[in-house]
Design an enzyme around this catalytic site. Structure first.
Site, mmCIF file in Angstrom:
data_model
loop_
_atom_site.group_PDB
_atom_site.id
_atom_site.type_symbol
_atom_site.label_atom_id
_atom_site.label_comp_id
_atom_site.label_asym_id
_atom_site.label_seq_id
_atom_site.Cartn_x
_atom_site.Cartn_y
_atom_site.Cartn_z
ATOM 1 N N THR A 215 0.826 -1.202 0.000
ATOM 2 C CA THR A 215 0.000 0.000 0.000
ATOM 3 C C THR A 215 0.862 1.254 0.000
ATOM 4 O O THR A 215 1.924 1.289 0.615
ATOM 5 C CB THR A 215 -0.962 0.028 1.203
ATOM 6 O OG1 THR A 215 -1.724 1.234 1.158
ATOM 7 C CG2 THR A 215 -0.217 -0.041 2.523
ATOM 8 N N ARG A 216 0.374 2.271 -0.708
ATOM 9 C CA ARG A 216 0.965 3.607 -0.653
ATOM 10 C C ARG A 216 -0.074 4.594 -0.140
ATOM 11 O O ARG A 216 0.064 5.803 -0.311
ATOM 12 C CB ARG A 216 1.477 4.044 -2.026
ATOM 13 C CG ARG A 216 0.447 4.117 -3.114
ATOM 14 C CD ARG A 216 1.037 4.614 -4.429
ATOM 15 N NE ARG A 216 0.277 5.680 -5.006
ATOM 16 C CZ ARG A 216 -0.792 5.528 -5.788
ATOM 17 N NH1 ARG A 216 -1.209 4.306 -6.082
ATOM 18 N NH2 ARG A 216 -1.428 6.567 -6.272
ATOM 19 N N HIS A 220 -8.148 2.087 4.782
ATOM 20 C CA HIS A 220 -9.540 2.308 5.134
ATOM 21 C C HIS A 220 -10.199 0.942 5.341
ATOM 22 O O HIS A 220 -9.565 -0.104 5.222
ATOM 23 C CB HIS A 220 -10.228 3.132 4.052
ATOM 24 C CG HIS A 220 -9.606 4.474 3.831
ATOM 25 N ND1 HIS A 220 -9.549 5.432 4.821
ATOM 26 C CD2 HIS A 220 -8.983 5.012 2.749
ATOM 27 C CE1 HIS A 220 -8.935 6.516 4.351
ATOM 28 N NE2 HIS A 220 -8.581 6.281 3.098
ATOM 29 N N HIS A 223 -9.803 -1.757 2.654
ATOM 30 C CA HIS A 223 -8.478 -2.385 2.620
ATOM 31 C C HIS A 223 -8.360 -3.450 3.704
ATOM 32 O O HIS A 223 -7.808 -4.537 3.481
ATOM 33 C CB HIS A 223 -7.382 -1.325 2.817
ATOM 34 C CG HIS A 223 -7.385 -0.241 1.785
ATOM 35 N ND1 HIS A 223 -7.622 1.073 2.088
ATOM 36 C CD2 HIS A 223 -7.185 -0.283 0.447
ATOM 37 C CE1 HIS A 223 -7.556 1.803 0.991
ATOM 38 N NE2 HIS A 223 -7.291 1.003 -0.018
ATOM 39 N N GLY A 311 -4.817 -6.314 -6.481
ATOM 40 C CA GLY A 311 -6.178 -5.854 -6.705
ATOM 41 C C GLY A 311 -6.328 -5.032 -7.962
ATOM 42 O O GLY A 311 -5.479 -5.057 -8.867
ATOM 43 N N ARG A 312 -7.386 -4.273 -7.982
ATOM 44 C CA ARG A 312 -7.714 -3.453 -9.151
ATOM 45 C C ARG A 312 -6.674 -2.353 -9.350
ATOM 46 O O ARG A 312 -6.289 -1.661 -8.416
ATOM 47 C CB ARG A 312 -9.104 -2.839 -8.957
ATOM 48 C CG ARG A 312 -9.622 -2.069 -10.151
ATOM 49 C CD ARG A 312 -10.981 -1.462 -9.840
ATOM 50 N NE ARG A 312 -11.563 -0.824 -11.009
ATOM 51 C CZ ARG A 312 -11.250 0.398 -11.427
ATOM 52 N NH1 ARG A 312 -10.362 1.101 -10.753
ATOM 53 N NH2 ARG A 312 -11.828 0.912 -12.505
ATOM 54 N N ASP A 454 12.639 42.317 -5.791
ATOM 55 C CA ASP A 454 13.760 43.192 -5.441
ATOM 56 C C ASP A 454 14.267 42.912 -4.033
ATOM 57 O O ASP A 454 15.486 42.895 -3.778
ATOM 58 C CB ASP A 454 13.339 44.653 -5.566
ATOM 59 C CG ASP A 454 13.112 45.074 -7.013
ATOM 60 O OD1 ASP A 454 13.665 44.407 -7.916
ATOM 61 O OD2 ASP A 454 12.373 46.051 -7.238
#
Length: 596
Positions: A215-216, A220, A223, A311-312, A454
């Site tokens: 996982t990245r 939730h 998951h 997974g997807r 400036d």
């Protein structure tokens, strides 16, 4: 993408490093670290070698080479291995390996290496700490177009191709490495296991079947349910193995991800039948879809996993600006599964998980009964709700996870923001920027910092001239300071000519790591700016008495995608400020009292 591959004859990789001898340290499966009694000798030897300072990606790659996570690699890939990986997802000796792992350097650094008496180089981190020595077997110019097409599909919007075109240097060098030490970390050290350490942990726990979850993102409820079902299916326990290296630009930072994941570890979320182990992976992801999925399988096999969840759209970067997906939804899953037997790991395949509200459970999308309407929230929708403060339902994520995400990602009106004025000298950008700052101080309690071109040159860039290089460097410095203001929730108001798109883009990317960047193009014509010029600079430039003057004999590259394009001619300063205030309120960056 090619699915069937033929082995290619093996190449011989040189292993000699000067006159020094190296032996396996026994520090782990295929560890390339030298034993303790040879470290001092290696360190002394490295002092006379050319140095290569590792980039963040190089550092991640080298760590996994050294600790055995990238087994069977013995170093950065040579040209023959790289070409073979491009064309067949295999090394030139026929071993399965789908991702090119290369060390990039400049032409100047290559010349320095060529001029040295040894083929060895010292690989160091940005602080100068020795990490490893590499024997440079070969070097070649990077064929970025071919790599982009063969490995990532060729779409210039793919994040890996953007990185390749903007960050990767001109040449690759390849050869075997011997490690002095693993890269130094000061965070999550109790969770930074080597492959050997994880295998030892599994043995101590008595685990025989281990399902690895890549996982990245925060975890939730969907998951968690996916992992639980995978463990039940495989009669296994779970290795939660999140990435703490480089991921897709715009992803939630890994500190927030880890806090969210740690908040859900344990039986209260995973149940009593699934034991879990948490370990972090210092991987620099490429978001390479099918190749990346296979790559992740090989890495998890090295870390001791027996099963891997796919997974997807596994490791996919989504879609381009036209809404076209870089990869098909199950292209990565299907591709990697074809090689599971050869890798020696079993895949646990899952579709998108959705929630059935009346049944209070998650199911795969294809298992939804015809008369049911499943509930789901996309990552884009989560980010939107974080920005607006809208509710994120408990069926989607743990309240503690939502709390952590809200702390890290405040609502739009509380996020840091950079208002970046750009335009010709005399366009009115400094005048409008100063007036805007006064109005914001009246309307908001936010901390506001003015970075006038400036003033920045006087305090931060006194040594810089007005060459293209120096002008770009000045704008990059402004962008860096603005990013720090933005990071801490303030408002940075920047006003500089900023004539070149490349440095404005750098400033934008620096800021967008932490907050919002609003580019305001003060689009006043050269003719009008010359009419306003009280110092006579335009007249001198037109007469050839002043050279390198933006808009006369040096180009101004007009922004193509500025958030605000402002015409100042025949307009009052207050009107210009009102336009910006209206934009900020409309976009949710500024909330005014009802009186306003």
């Amino acid at each position: 993408m090619q699915r069937m591959f033929n082995a290619i004859s093996a190449t011989t990789v040189r292993r000699s490093f000067g006159n020094t001898r190296f032996f396996s340290s026994g520090a782990g499966p295929n560890s390339l670290l030298v034993p303790e009694n040879e470290r001092e000798e290696l360190k002394v030897y490295a002092t006379d070698l050319p140095d290569i300072v590792l980039s963040d990606r190089n550092t991640c790659d080298l760590e996994l080479i050294l600790n055995g996570g990238f087994d069977p690699l013995q170093g950065f890939l040579t040209q023959s291995d790289t070409t073979s990986v491009y064309d067949s997802c295999r090394l030139s000796n026929g071993k399965l390996w789908p991702m090119p792992i290369n060390l990039d350097i400049t032409k100047e650094k290559l010349n320095e290496i060529d001029a040295h008496t040894s083929n060895d180089v010292a690989l160091r981190d940005f602080e100068g700490n020795l990490i490893a020595i590499m024997n440079v077997e070969d070097a070649w110019e990077v064929n970025k177009k071919y790599e982009a097409e063969q490995v990532f599909g060729g779409d210039p919007e793919h994040p890996a191709i953007q990185f390749l075109n903007t960050e990767v240097k001109s040449h690759y060098v390849g050869g075997a490495v011997k490690g002095y030490q693993l890269p130094i970390h000061y965070d999550y050290n109790r969770l930074r296991h080597t492959p050997q350490q994880l295998r030892q942990l599994f043995q101590e726990k008595g685990w025989e079947n281990i399902v690895a979850f890549q996982t990245r993102n925060p975890m939730h409820r969907a998951h968690i349910e996916l992992v639980v079902q995978a463990c039940e299916q495989a009669n296994a326990n779970a290795l939660i193995h999140p990435v703490v290296g480089m991921t897709k630009p715009g992803d939630i930072d890994y500190h927030t991800r880890l806090k969210c994941i740690r908040a859900v570890m344990g039986p209260e979320c995973f149940g009593d039948n699934v034991d879990t182990a948490l370990s972090v992976l210092p991987l620099a992801m490429r978001m390479g879809g099918p190749r990346e999925a296979l790559w992740h399988m090989l890495i998890r096999k090295n870390y001791g996993a027996t099963h891997f969840i796919i997974g997807r759209d596994h490791a996919g970067p989504g879609s381009n600006s036209d809404g076209v997906d870089f990869y098909g939804p199950y292209e990565a899953r299907d591709f990697a599964t074809d090689f599971a037997e050869e890798v020696g790991i079993k895949t646990v395949e899952f579709e998108m998980m959705v929630y059935l509200g009346d049944e209070k459970r998650y199911v795969p999308m294809t298992k939804v009964p015809p008369n049911k309407e499943p509930l789901k929230i996309s990552g884009t929708e989560v980010r939107r709700r974080l920005q607006t403060g809208e509710e994120i339902p408990e069926w989607f994520s743990s309240p503690r996870v939502v709390e952590i995400l809200r702390e890290a990602h405040p609502t739009t009106d509380k996020r840091g923001i950079t208002l970046f004025f750009t335009g010709l000298s005399g366009s009115g950008k400094s005048t409008v920027a100063n007036a805007l700052m006064e109005r914001l101080l009246e309307l908001s309690n936010r901390r506001i910092t003015l970075l006038d071109g400036d003033l920045v040159r006087h305090h931060l860039s006194t040594e810089l001239g007005f060459s293209r290089e120096h002008r770009n460097l000045n704008i990059q410095r402004i962008g860096y300071v603005a990013s720090e203001v933005t990071k801490h929730g303030g408002i940075a108001v920047c006003a500089a000519i900023a004539p070149y798109s490349e440095s404005r883009n750098v400033a934008r990317s620096l800021v967008q790591d932490y907050g919002t960047f609003v580019e305001i193009h003060v689009a006043t014509s050269v003719k009008e700016c010359a009419k306003r010029d009280r110092k006579g600079l335009y007249a001198k430039a037109f007469a050839g008495k002043l050279t390198g003057f933006t808009g006369v004999d040096d180009p101004y590259e007009e922004p193509e995608n500025a958030e605000i394009v402002m015409k100042t001619q025949d307009r009052d300063v207050s009107e210009c400020v009102d336009e910006i205030i209206e934009y900020l309120t409309t976009q949710g960056h500024l909330i005014l009292d009802n009186e306003e």
